[in-house]
Design an enzyme around this catalytic site. Structure first.
Site, PDB file in Angstrom:
ATOM      1  N   GLY A  11       0.800  -1.215   0.000  1.00  7.82           N
ATOM      2  CA  GLY A  11       0.000   0.000   0.000  1.00  7.82           C
ATOM      3  C   GLY A  11       0.831   1.262   0.000  1.00  7.82           C
ATOM      4  O   GLY A  11       0.451   2.264   0.598  1.00  7.82           O
ATOM      5  N   HIS A  12       1.972   1.248  -0.702  1.00 11.22           N
ATOM      6  CA  HIS A  12       2.934   2.347  -0.617  1.00 11.22           C
ATOM      7  C   HIS A  12       2.456   3.628  -1.281  1.00 11.22           C
ATOM      8  O   HIS A  12       3.064   4.678  -1.092  1.00 11.22           O
ATOM      9  CB  HIS A  12       4.280   1.927  -1.231  1.00 11.22           C
ATOM     10  CG  HIS A  12       4.271   1.869  -2.727  1.00 11.22           C
ATOM     11  ND1 HIS A  12       3.714   0.816  -3.414  1.00 11.22           N
ATOM     12  CD2 HIS A  12       4.744   2.731  -3.679  1.00 11.22           C
ATOM     13  CE1 HIS A  12       3.850   1.024  -4.725  1.00 11.22           C
ATOM     14  NE2 HIS A  12       4.470   2.176  -4.896  1.00 11.22           N
ATOM     15  N   SER A 108      -7.309   0.276  12.418  1.00 11.73           N
ATOM     16  CA  SER A 108      -8.072   1.525  12.475  1.00 11.73           C
ATOM     17  C   SER A 108      -8.778   1.611  13.814  1.00 11.73           C
ATOM     18  O   SER A 108      -9.196   0.591  14.373  1.00 11.73           O
ATOM     19  CB  SER A 108      -9.102   1.561  11.345  1.00 11.73           C
ATOM     20  OG  SER A 108     -10.056   2.587  11.561  1.00 11.73           O
ATOM     21  N   SER A 109      -8.972   2.831  14.301  1.00  8.47           N
ATOM     22  CA  SER A 109      -9.644   3.008  15.587  1.00  8.47           C
ATOM     23  C   SER A 109     -11.131   2.691  15.515  1.00  8.47           C
ATOM     24  O   SER A 109     -11.799   2.615  16.550  1.00  8.47           O
ATOM     25  CB  SER A 109      -9.449   4.441  16.090  1.00  8.47           C
ATOM     26  OG  SER A 109      -9.986   5.370  15.169  1.00  8.47           O
ATOM     27  N   CYS A 110     -11.671   2.466  14.316  1.00  5.74           N
ATOM     28  CA  CYS A 110     -13.091   2.121  14.202  1.00  5.74           C
ATOM     29  C   CYS A 110     -13.380   0.701  14.692  1.00  5.74           C
ATOM     30  O   CYS A 110     -14.531   0.276  14.716  1.00  5.74           O
ATOM     31  CB  CYS A 110     -13.582   2.300  12.778  1.00  5.74           C
ATOM     32  SG  CYS A 110     -12.979   1.059  11.627  1.00  5.74           S
ATOM     33  N   TYR A 137     -15.977  -2.668   7.534  1.00  4.84           N
ATOM     34  CA  TYR A 137     -14.550  -2.329   7.555  1.00  4.84           C
ATOM     35  C   TYR A 137     -13.951  -2.647   8.915  1.00  4.84           C
ATOM     36  O   TYR A 137     -12.851  -3.215   9.014  1.00  4.84           O
ATOM     37  CB  TYR A 137     -14.393  -0.840   7.238  1.00  4.84           C
ATOM     38  CG  TYR A 137     -12.965  -0.345   7.236  1.00  4.84           C
ATOM     39  CD1 TYR A 137     -12.098  -0.654   6.196  1.00  4.84           C
ATOM     40  CD2 TYR A 137     -12.486   0.460   8.270  1.00  4.84           C
ATOM     41  CE1 TYR A 137     -10.795  -0.180   6.180  1.00  4.84           C
ATOM     42  CE2 TYR A 137     -11.185   0.940   8.263  1.00  4.84           C
ATOM     43  CZ  TYR A 137     -10.347   0.620   7.218  1.00  4.84           C
ATOM     44  OH  TYR A 137      -9.053   1.082   7.207  1.00  4.84           O
ATOM     45  N   LYS A 141     -10.847  -5.221   9.952  1.00  4.45           N
ATOM     46  CA  LYS A 141      -9.646  -4.804  10.677  1.00  4.45           C
ATOM     47  C   LYS A 141      -9.470  -5.606  11.976  1.00  4.45           C
ATOM     48  O   LYS A 141      -8.341  -5.927  12.373  1.00  4.45           O
ATOM     49  CB  LYS A 141      -9.693  -3.302  10.966  1.00  4.45           C
ATOM     50  CG  LYS A 141      -9.474  -2.449   9.730  1.00  4.45           C
ATOM     51  CD  LYS A 141      -8.103  -2.699   9.123  1.00  4.45           C
ATOM     52  CE  LYS A 141      -7.804  -1.838   7.936  1.00  4.45           C
ATOM     53  NZ  LYS A 141      -6.457  -2.103   7.356  1.00  4.45           N
ATOM     54  N   PRO A 164      -4.207   3.085  14.422  1.00  2.87           N
ATOM     55  CA  PRO A 164      -4.098   4.544  14.428  1.00  2.87           C
ATOM     56  C   PRO A 164      -5.452   5.221  14.552  1.00  2.87           C
ATOM     57  O   PRO A 164      -6.486   4.663  14.173  1.00  2.87           O
ATOM     58  CB  PRO A 164      -3.458   4.843  13.073  1.00  2.87           C
ATOM     59  CG  PRO A 164      -3.954   3.744  12.194  1.00  2.87           C
ATOM     60  CD  PRO A 164      -4.066   2.528  13.077  1.00  2.87           C
ATOM     61  N   THR A 165      -5.459   6.432  15.032  1.00  2.64           N
ATOM     62  CA  THR A 165      -6.641   7.278  15.026  1.00  2.64           C
ATOM     63  C   THR A 165      -6.817   7.858  13.622  1.00  2.64           C
ATOM     64  O   THR A 165      -6.146   7.441  12.677  1.00  2.64           O
ATOM     65  CB  THR A 165      -6.501   8.379  16.088  1.00  2.64           C
ATOM     66  OG1 THR A 165      -7.736   9.052  16.223  1.00  2.64           O
ATOM     67  CG2 THR A 165      -5.385   9.352  15.740  1.00  2.64           C
ATOM     68  N   HIS A 180     -12.478  11.205   4.081  1.00  8.12           N
ATOM     69  CA  HIS A 180     -12.718  11.456   5.496  1.00  8.12           C
ATOM     70  C   HIS A 180     -12.939  12.952   5.728  1.00  8.12           C
ATOM     71  O   HIS A 180     -12.746  13.771   4.841  1.00  8.12           O
ATOM     72  CB  HIS A 180     -11.533  10.954   6.329  1.00  8.12           C
ATOM     73  CG  HIS A 180     -11.419   9.468   6.349  1.00  8.12           C
ATOM     74  ND1 HIS A 180     -10.533   8.780   5.549  1.00  8.12           N
ATOM     75  CD2 HIS A 180     -12.088   8.523   7.062  1.00  8.12           C
ATOM     76  CE1 HIS A 180     -10.651   7.481   5.775  1.00  8.12           C
ATOM     77  NE2 HIS A 180     -11.593   7.304   6.680  1.00  8.12           N
ATOM     78  N   ARG A 210     -13.272  14.273  17.741  1.00 10.17           N
ATOM     79  CA  ARG A 210     -12.365  13.402  17.006  1.00 10.17           C
ATOM     80  C   ARG A 210     -10.911  13.723  17.345  1.00 10.17           C
ATOM     81  O   ARG A 210     -10.561  14.841  17.727  1.00 10.17           O
ATOM     82  CB  ARG A 210     -12.573  13.564  15.494  1.00 10.17           C
ATOM     83  CG  ARG A 210     -13.893  13.029  14.965  1.00 10.17           C
ATOM     84  CD  ARG A 210     -13.959  11.512  15.033  1.00 10.17           C
ATOM     85  NE  ARG A 210     -15.211  11.020  14.481  1.00 10.17           N
ATOM     86  CZ  ARG A 210     -16.319  10.851  15.198  1.00 10.17           C
ATOM     87  NH1 ARG A 210     -16.338  11.148  16.489  1.00 10.17           N
ATOM     88  NH2 ARG A 210     -17.414  10.380  14.620  1.00 10.17           N
ATOM     89  N   ASP A 270     -23.670  12.017  11.953  1.00 13.15           N
ATOM     90  CA  ASP A 270     -22.525  12.429  12.762  1.00 13.15           C
ATOM     91  C   ASP A 270     -21.513  11.301  12.934  1.00 13.15           C
ATOM     92  O   ASP A 270     -20.338  11.542  13.195  1.00 13.15           O
ATOM     93  CB  ASP A 270     -22.991  12.868  14.158  1.00 13.15           C
ATOM     94  CG  ASP A 270     -23.331  14.351  14.209  1.00 13.15           C
ATOM     95  OD1 ASP A 270     -22.851  15.100  13.342  1.00 13.15           O
ATOM     96  OD2 ASP A 270     -24.073  14.737  15.126  1.00 13.15           O
TER      97      ASP A 270
END
Length: 317
Positions: A11-12, A108-110, A137, A141, A164-165, A180, A210, A270
């Site tokens: 994914g570079h 991911s933080s989700c 998603y 993850k 990561p956030t 995003h 956030r 939201d």
């Protein structure tokens, strides 16, 4: 990691992956293996296995993923879960089969519950329901970090995971339909400034909180983890600070130099009301973020203005 080690960055060309490449090169790592998605389709097991067998990378940064904002996650639900599951399963398994010394999986933080206690500790994973709009998603993850954790436990490999956030920076996605919140706001404000539009509309009420991490800080953290962190438990990566969407919009307005008015469209979703990572595990390991939100936005906006013609062309295509 030895300076001459062969390092594969999956994914570079993406936001995180390109920052990882910048950080590696800045730190003297030049033996990098980089393949675009056109050259290597990570969703295809046979292709991934052939690539690992031929290249034999010693270290892997797994930053490849299908990503997007609230709308993209909600509309392309099947694609988000299928493609991300295939990418991570193929890369992690092939890394194991070919004796990779260390792999870092980027999550991911989700992954955390929608109504998770704040700040979100790593221990809160799987303690409640996920945010419905990006559940596919998030599940993908979670599967990736659990793959790494359980390959460590069963096979004794050194596969670590970092969550990561919200990220932003060079090479972000600025498509207004699928990006995003931060890059979408940057483009909205820039185009409103150029056109002289009297208002800019921001999705939602502006009240959700956030956390935002400059992507070059993330890359610095990931290199740090590759050198110093060797536990199967995943680790959060963030700043430990949060800001409301309204405050973010006002900061963006100031940096871009837009002089019109803000309008909040409360009919738009939201998402999660608050999302702040507990980064004490990372702080205890010895790493902290360095770039403030305003400084990071200023750097990103400078790059955005220089790259605007190319960005606009990509979005139109």
């Amino acid at each position: 990691m030895e300076k001459n080690a062969k390092i594969y960055v999956a994914g570079h060309r993406g936001l995180a992956g390109s920052a990882i490449v910048r950080a590696l090169m800045a730190n003297g790592y030049t033996n990098l293996v980089l393949k675009s998605s056109q050259e290597l389709d990570l969703r295809r097991q046979e292709a991934v296995e052939a690539f690992f067998a031929a290249e034999q990378p010693e270290y892997v940064f797994l930053a490849a993923a299908k990503v997007g904002g609230i709308q993209a996650n909600n509309v392309y639900r099947a694609e988000f879960i299928y493609e991300n599951l295939m990418i991570e399963a193929n890369v992690i398994h092939s890394a194991y089969l070919n004796g990779v010394k260390k792999l870092l999986f980027l999550g991911s933080s989700c992954i955390y519950p929608k109504l998770c206690p704040q700040p979100m500790k790593e221990d809160y994973l799987l303690t409640g329901f996920l945010e419905p709009t990006n559940e596919p998603y998030a599940i993908a993850k979670i599967a990736g970090l659990k793959l790494c954790e359980n390959y460590c436990r069963q096979y004794g490999v050194n596969f670590i995971s970092a969550m990561p956030t919200n990220l932003y920076g060079f090479n972000d996605n600025f498509d207004l339909a699928n990006s995003h919140v931060l890059p979408a706001l940057m483009r909205k404000f820039h185009e409103a400034k150029v056109s002289g539009a009297p208002t800019v509309t921001v999705w939602g009420s502006g009240t959700p909180l956030r956390e935002f991490l400059y992507v070059d800080d993330l890359a610095d953290a990931l290199l740090f983890l590759m050198q110093h962190y060797n536990e199967p438990q995943f680790v959060n990566v963030g700043t430990g600070d949060e800001v409301s969407i309204k405050e973010l919009a006002l900061t963006m307005k100031a940096v871009v130099g837009y002089e019109g008015e803000l309008v909040f469209d409360a009919d738009k979703p939201d998402g999660t009301p608050r999302k702040l990572l507990d980064v004490s595990r990372l702080h205890e390991a010895g790493w902290q973020a360095k770039t403030s939100l305003k400084e990071g936005i200023e750097k990103t906006y400078g790059w955005f203005v220089e790259s605007y013609g190319q960005i606009r062309g990509r979005a139109a295509a």
